[in-house]
Design an enzyme around this catalytic site. Structure first.
Site, PDB file in Angstrom:
ATOM      1  N   GLU A  11      11.923  60.437  -8.233  1.00  0.00           N
ATOM      2  CA  GLU A  11      12.861  61.297  -7.502  1.00  0.00           C
ATOM      3  C   GLU A  11      12.239  61.926  -6.261  1.00  0.00           C
ATOM      4  OE1 GLU A  11      13.174  62.808 -11.228  1.00  0.00           O
ATOM      5  OE2 GLU A  11      15.300  62.388 -11.447  1.00  0.00           O
ATOM      6  N   ASP A  22      11.803  93.973   0.429  1.00  0.00           N
ATOM      7  CA  ASP A  22      10.545  94.636   0.755  1.00  0.00           C
ATOM      8  C   ASP A  22       9.419  93.623   1.007  1.00  0.00           C
ATOM      9  OD1 ASP A  22      11.755  97.202   0.330  1.00  0.00           O
ATOM     10  OD2 ASP A  22      11.553  96.868  -1.836  1.00  0.00           O
ATOM     11  N   ARG A  61      16.364  59.092 -25.226  1.00  0.00           N
ATOM     12  CA  ARG A  61      14.935  58.784 -25.307  1.00  0.00           C
ATOM     13  C   ARG A  61      14.170  59.993 -25.848  1.00  0.00           C
ATOM     14  NH1 ARG A  61      15.867  60.516 -20.268  1.00  0.00           N
ATOM     15  NH2 ARG A  61      14.248  61.638 -19.140  1.00  0.00           N
ATOM     16  N   LYS A  67      15.646  69.299 -16.444  1.00  0.00           N
ATOM     17  CA  LYS A  67      15.439  68.123 -15.589  1.00  0.00           C
ATOM     18  C   LYS A  67      14.372  68.461 -14.567  1.00  0.00           C
ATOM     19  CE  LYS A  67      17.289  64.830 -12.533  1.00  0.00           C
ATOM     20  NZ  LYS A  67      16.460  63.789 -13.132  1.00  0.00           N
ATOM     21  N   PHE A  68      13.404  67.575 -14.409  1.00  0.00           N
ATOM     22  CA  PHE A  68      12.409  67.739 -13.359  1.00  0.00           C
ATOM     23  C   PHE A  68      12.691  66.718 -12.268  1.00  0.00           C
ATOM     24  CE2 PHE A  68      10.229  69.449 -17.089  1.00  0.00           C
ATOM     25  CZ  PHE A  68       9.708  70.627 -16.583  1.00  0.00           C
ATOM     26  N   HIS A  87      21.593  89.982  -9.556  1.00  0.00           N
ATOM     27  CA  HIS A  87      21.364  90.150  -8.117  1.00  0.00           C
ATOM     28  C   HIS A  87      21.275  88.797  -7.430  1.00  0.00           C
ATOM     29  CE1 HIS A  87      17.306  89.199  -9.527  1.00  0.00           C
ATOM     30  NE2 HIS A  87      16.988  88.901  -8.286  1.00  0.00           N
ATOM     31  N   GLN A 123      20.446  87.053  -3.153  1.00  0.00           N
ATOM     32  CA  GLN A 123      19.730  87.294  -1.908  1.00  0.00           C
ATOM     33  C   GLN A 123      20.531  86.720  -0.744  1.00  0.00           C
ATOM     34  OE1 GLN A 123      15.480  86.581  -1.692  1.00  0.00           O
ATOM     35  NE2 GLN A 123      15.385  86.087  -3.864  1.00  0.00           N
ATOM     36  N   HIS A 164      18.206  91.756 -13.908  1.00  0.00           N
ATOM     37  CA  HIS A 164      19.279  92.567 -13.317  1.00  0.00           C
ATOM     38  C   HIS A 164      20.118  91.662 -12.394  1.00  0.00           C
ATOM     39  CE1 HIS A 164      20.604  96.756 -12.144  1.00  0.00           C
ATOM     40  NE2 HIS A 164      21.310  95.961 -11.360  1.00  0.00           N
ATOM     41  N   ARG A 201      20.355  57.328 -20.915  1.00  0.00           N
ATOM     42  CA  ARG A 201      18.911  57.435 -21.125  1.00  0.00           C
ATOM     43  C   ARG A 201      18.567  58.704 -21.894  1.00  0.00           C
ATOM     44  NH1 ARG A 201      15.575  58.530 -17.143  1.00  0.00           N
ATOM     45  NH2 ARG A 201      13.664  57.505 -17.777  1.00  0.00           N
ATOM     46  N   GLN A 229      17.555  60.679  -9.466  1.00  0.00           N
ATOM     47  CA  GLN A 229      18.109  59.841 -10.526  1.00  0.00           C
ATOM     48  C   GLN A 229      18.673  60.772 -11.569  1.00  0.00           C
ATOM     49  OE1 GLN A 229      16.271  59.698 -13.724  1.00  0.00           O
ATOM     50  NE2 GLN A 229      17.866  58.425 -14.618  1.00  0.00           N
ATOM     51  N   CYS A 258      13.016  98.805 -13.995  1.00  0.00           N
ATOM     52  CA  CYS A 258      13.636  97.780 -13.139  1.00  0.00           C
ATOM     53  C   CYS A 258      13.725  98.280 -11.703  1.00  0.00           C
ATOM     54  CB  CYS A 258      15.029  97.454 -13.661  1.00  0.00           C
ATOM     55  SG  CYS A 258      16.008  96.470 -12.501  1.00  0.00           S
ATOM     56  N   SER A 305      13.160  86.967 -10.528  1.00  0.00           N
ATOM     57  CA  SER A 305      12.047  87.814 -10.920  1.00  0.00           C
ATOM     58  C   SER A 305      12.501  88.934 -11.849  1.00  0.00           C
ATOM     59  CB  SER A 305      11.413  88.418  -9.672  1.00  0.00           C
ATOM     60  OG  SER A 305      12.395  89.126  -8.931  1.00  0.00           O
ATOM     61  N   ASN A 358      19.467  83.154  -7.509  1.00  0.00           N
ATOM     62  CA  ASN A 358      18.652  82.471  -8.509  1.00  0.00           C
ATOM     63  C   ASN A 358      18.898  83.184  -9.819  1.00  0.00           C
ATOM     64  OD1 ASN A 358      17.290  80.806  -6.623  1.00  0.00           O
ATOM     65  ND2 ASN A 358      15.889  82.489  -6.156  1.00  0.00           N
ATOM     66  N   HIS A 367      27.403  77.481   1.636  1.00  0.00           N
ATOM     67  CA  HIS A 367      27.156  76.863   2.932  1.00  0.00           C
ATOM     68  C   HIS A 367      28.329  77.186   3.852  1.00  0.00           C
ATOM     69  CE1 HIS A 367      24.008  73.803   1.375  1.00  0.00           C
ATOM     70  NE2 HIS A 367      23.459  74.898   1.843  1.00  0.00           N
ATOM     71  N   CYS A 379      17.655  98.751 -10.644  1.00  0.00           N
ATOM     72  CA  CYS A 379      18.568  99.712 -11.281  1.00  0.00           C
ATOM     73  C   CYS A 379      18.766 100.942 -10.384  1.00  0.00           C
ATOM     74  CB  CYS A 379      18.024 100.142 -12.643  1.00  0.00           C
ATOM     75  SG  CYS A 379      18.449  99.012 -13.985  1.00  0.00           S
ATOM     76  N   HIS A 405      22.196  96.801 -15.689  1.00  0.00           N
ATOM     77  CA  HIS A 405      21.048  95.916 -15.826  1.00  0.00           C
ATOM     78  C   HIS A 405      21.340  94.728 -16.748  1.00  0.00           C
ATOM     79  CE1 HIS A 405      16.696  95.132 -15.689  1.00  0.00           C
ATOM     80  NE2 HIS A 405      16.785  94.832 -16.974  1.00  0.00           N
TER      81      HIS A 405
END
Ligand code: H2U
Ligand code: ZN
Length: 337
Positions: A303, A67, A20, A297-298, A154, A156, A152, A17, A309, A41, A149, A141, A268, A44, A103
């Site tokens: 979904e 924080d 498209r 992809k959304f 990092h 969590q 640098h 697909r 999908q 930053c 955000s 992330n 995990h 840093c 950084h």
């Protein structure tokens, strides 16, 4: 439809697909990060964070309590039930971990020894948070499009007492497989995938694979090939090999569209609630959102309302990722040789 053995969920695979037309949102390439130190930053070394605290002049990794933590250790214990409405208080803590003082680096461009020190830090923090909380979630992330955000390098760690949704699903599927077969679900899965069309490079210690049931276009799973329920169970050799495997994968990701590849990833590990869990096998998920360089992809519509999908098969994604990993390795061999 393919079955996700780890979450007991199905997804729809509709290959071909991708041709498209797309007139939707176009992802901008991430901005180039060129400064080794950014005075503005908050991660840093030596800089002041939002709460006024100053970071030490760290030279390897650095951990601090978020924080703006979503979970607090001193949350008062309370629960509420009224008809169908239920709520519980949740005790926990959130940490931010800097992977490097630089950084402008990312895990994909760090040395094996530097990534190894991140693996050790993940293991150490997990062990110590596991003494106080029942679920420890290590994650990263990467990239603004995944909500990071700050460029640098990092990650969590969030720790709390409730077993969250994903943990509960994986605990159930792994337990049922173990009870039915006497084997670990993920060790059986790794055995079946090694050397196959979705394998991105396995050795005696690790399997890196685009899972048969991947929902995100270039989703991957990393599984130790010997029993280990947490990062702290990994020996020296497995940790070194993990660093190599991760660097290979991440360089492949960056090579796929020739730019820093966004993703959310996380480990995990078995819960720390005192219950024996011989069925639980440690693993990491990588969930990258991009389908093409500028198209993400959304997870929307069908979904959200029915089930996920995907447009390219896991095998196609694996083939493209494998060549990107090979090309990145070649480039490094040329540089070093
Ligand atoms: P993300 O880039 O994945 O959002 O992680 C950065 C975290 O850093 C974020 O959760 C925290 C934010 O709350 N933070 C601090 O703890 N101190 C600061 O000075 C700014 C940001
Ligand atoms: Zn920085």
């Amino acid at each position: 439809r393919r079955y996700n053995a780890l979450t007991d969920e199905w997804l729809l695979v509709s290959a071909e697909r991708t041709s498209r037309p797309w007139l939707g949102r176009v992802e901008a390439p991430p901005p180039e990060v060129s400064q080794a130190y950014d005075p503005s930053c908050y991660l840093c070394p030596g800089n002041v964070r939002a709460n006024g605290e100053r970071n030490p002049k760290y030279d390897s990794t650095f951990v601090f309590t978020n924080d703006f933590a979503a979970l607090q250790p001193d949350a008062p214990v309370a629960s509420f039930e009224n008809g169908v409405l239920r709520a519980n208080s949740e005790r926990g803590t959130c940490q931010v971990i800097c992977f490097s003082p630089r950084h402008d680096l990312s895990l994909s461009r760090m040395s094996a020894a530097q990534v190894r020190s991140v693996v050790d830090l993940w293991a150490r923090q997990t062990a110590s948070l596991g003494e106080r909380f029942e679920w420890v979630q290590v994650f990263e992330n990467r990239g603004a499009s995944m909500g990071a955000s700050n460029p640098h390098p990092h990650g969590q760690i969030w720790a709390g007492d409730a077993l969250p949704r994903e943990a509960e699903k994986e605990d159930g599927t792994q337990r049922r497989h173990f009870e039915a077969t006497g084997h670990s679900l993920l060790l059986d899965y790794a055995e079946q995938e090694a050397g196959g069309p979705r394998d991105l490079g396995s050795d005696d210690d690790w399997l890196v694979v685009v899972p048969f049931w991947a929902a995100w276009p270039f989703e991957t799973l990393i599984i130790p090939r010997r029993p280990a329920s947490r990062l702290q169970d990994l020996d020296d050799r497995a940790r070194n090999s993990l660093a190599d495997r991760m660097i290979g994968l991440l360089r492949g990701y960056d090579g796929l569209f020739q730019e820093p590849f966004p993703y959310s990833m996380g480990w995990h590990q078995a819960p720390f609630d005192g219950i024996e869990r011989p069925h639980w096998q440690l693993h990491a998920h990588y969930y990258p959102p991009l389908l093409r360089a500028t198209v993400r992809k959304f997870m929307v519509g069908y979904e959200l309302l029915s089930e996920p999908q995907r447009d390219i098969t896991a095998e196609d994604a694996a083939e493209r990722l494998r060549s990107a990993i090979d090309a990145a390795n070649l480039k490094i061999a040329h540089r070093d040789g």
